[in-house]
Design an enzyme around this catalytic site. Structure first.
Site, PDB file in Angstrom:
ATOM      1  N   GLY A  46       0.950  -8.478   1.727  1.00 56.94           N
ATOM      2  CA  GLY A  46       0.018  -8.235   0.629  1.00 56.94           C
ATOM      3  C   GLY A  46       0.624  -8.651  -0.695  1.00 56.94           C
ATOM      4  N   GLN A  51       1.749  -8.827  -9.643  1.00 55.68           N
ATOM      5  CA  GLN A  51       3.087  -9.239  -9.214  1.00 55.68           C
ATOM      6  C   GLN A  51       3.416 -10.693  -9.562  1.00 55.68           C
ATOM      7  OE1 GLN A  51       2.267  -7.588  -5.072  1.00 55.68           O
ATOM      8  NE2 GLN A  51       4.479  -7.409  -5.182  1.00 55.68           N
ATOM      9  N   CYS A  91       8.172  -4.087  -0.455  1.00 58.79           N
ATOM     10  CA  CYS A  91       7.406  -4.757  -1.506  1.00 58.79           C
ATOM     11  C   CYS A  91       8.108  -6.045  -1.912  1.00 58.79           C
ATOM     12  CB  CYS A  91       7.304  -3.817  -2.710  1.00 58.79           C
ATOM     13  SG  CYS A  91       6.401  -4.511  -4.097  1.00 58.79           S
ATOM     14  N   LEU A  92       7.327  -7.105  -2.085  1.00 60.93           N
ATOM     15  CA  LEU A  92       7.920  -8.390  -2.488  1.00 60.93           C
ATOM     16  C   LEU A  92       8.561  -8.298  -3.878  1.00 60.93           C
ATOM     17  CD1 LEU A  92       5.163 -10.874  -1.231  1.00 60.93           C
ATOM     18  CD2 LEU A  92       7.389 -10.406  -0.178  1.00 60.93           C
ATOM     19  N   HIS A 133      -1.331   0.377  -1.591  1.00 62.49           N
ATOM     20  CA  HIS A 133      -0.109  -0.145  -2.225  1.00 62.49           C
ATOM     21  C   HIS A 133      -0.458  -1.227  -3.253  1.00 62.49           C
ATOM     22  CE1 HIS A 133       4.234  -1.691  -1.806  1.00 62.49           C
ATOM     23  NE2 HIS A 133       3.631  -2.660  -2.461  1.00 62.49           N
ATOM     24  N   GLU A 134      -1.374  -2.135  -2.863  1.00 64.77           N
ATOM     25  CA  GLU A 134      -1.728  -3.245  -3.764  1.00 64.77           C
ATOM     26  C   GLU A 134      -2.572  -2.762  -4.947  1.00 64.77           C
ATOM     27  OE1 GLU A 134      -0.025  -5.743  -3.306  1.00 64.77           O
ATOM     28  OE2 GLU A 134       0.549  -5.395  -1.235  1.00 64.77           O
ATOM     29  N   HIS A 137      -0.410  -1.529  -7.566  1.00 68.39           N
ATOM     30  CA  HIS A 137       0.129  -2.610  -8.414  1.00 68.39           C
ATOM     31  C   HIS A 137      -0.832  -2.923  -9.559  1.00 68.39           C
ATOM     32  CE1 HIS A 137       3.845  -3.890  -6.585  1.00 68.39           C
ATOM     33  NE2 HIS A 137       3.302  -4.086  -5.404  1.00 68.39           N
TER      34      HIS A 137
HETATM   35 ZN    ZN Z   1       4.208  -4.334  -3.596  1.00 70.20          ZN
END
Ligand code: ZN
Length: 172
Positions: A46, A51, A91-92, A133-134, A137
């Site tokens: 995701g 991000q 998480c990226l 989660h997204e 963000h």
């Molecule tokens: Zn993340």
């Protein structure tokens, strides 16, 4: 298409609250394509526009094994929640860090597709967790903020050390 730079925690830009998309124009279509390519190239499941330093409410997700089931959520809104579940999340924007976070087990989310069609989706398990989660963000929240202050401090120290190591590698 191009691969976008993913912001790394800690970064103030990860705490910006993203604005809704008003018009699905060519810029948004390009953003969705670039975000998908960036997510696949980073082997993530995701990615939120926040991000990649675009404070707009756009999310791409693909939790499929074959990496061929792209889900695009524009202006997503969670309409109802049920139960709780704990998943180990990563998480990226927080590379190498995984920890357990409690979230709603089942959600009903409403969003626009990449084509601008409104749809509702009932999500459970990993997909539900990933969407939450997204959306976090988009609201300027990184998953590690659910962890204890002590853990958060340790994570930031570790990430800064890794960052420094990379910078030195790059310059030598
Ligand atoms: Zn993340």
């Amino acid at each position: 298409m191009s691969i976008l730079n993913i912001l790394q925690h800690p970064d103030d830009r990860l705490h910006i609250s993203a604005k809704p998309i008003k018009e699905l124009d060519a810029v948004t279509h390009q953003l969705v394509k670039d975000m998908a390519e960036t997510m696949y190239s980073a082997s993530g499941i995701g990615l939120a526009a926040t991000q990649v330093n675009v404070p707009k409410r756009v999310i791409v997700i693909d939790i499929s094994e074959a990496r061929d089931d792209l889900l695009v959520l524009i202006n997503p809104e969670i309409q109802s929640r049920e139960g709780t579940v704990v998943f180990e999340e990563g998480c990226l924007s927080v590379p190498g860090v995984y920890d357990r976070v409690e979230r709603s087990e089942q959600i009903m989310v409403q969003a626009l597709s990449a084509e601008g069609d409104e749809f509702k989706l009932e999500a459970t398990g990993l997909l539900s967790v990933c969407i939450q989660h997204e959306i976090d963000h988009l609201d300027g929240k990184v998953f590690v903020e659910y962890l204890s202050r002590l853990k958060q401090d340790r994570i930031i120290k570790k990430l800064k050390k890794n960052q420094k190591g990379l910078d030195q590698q790059g310059s030598s």
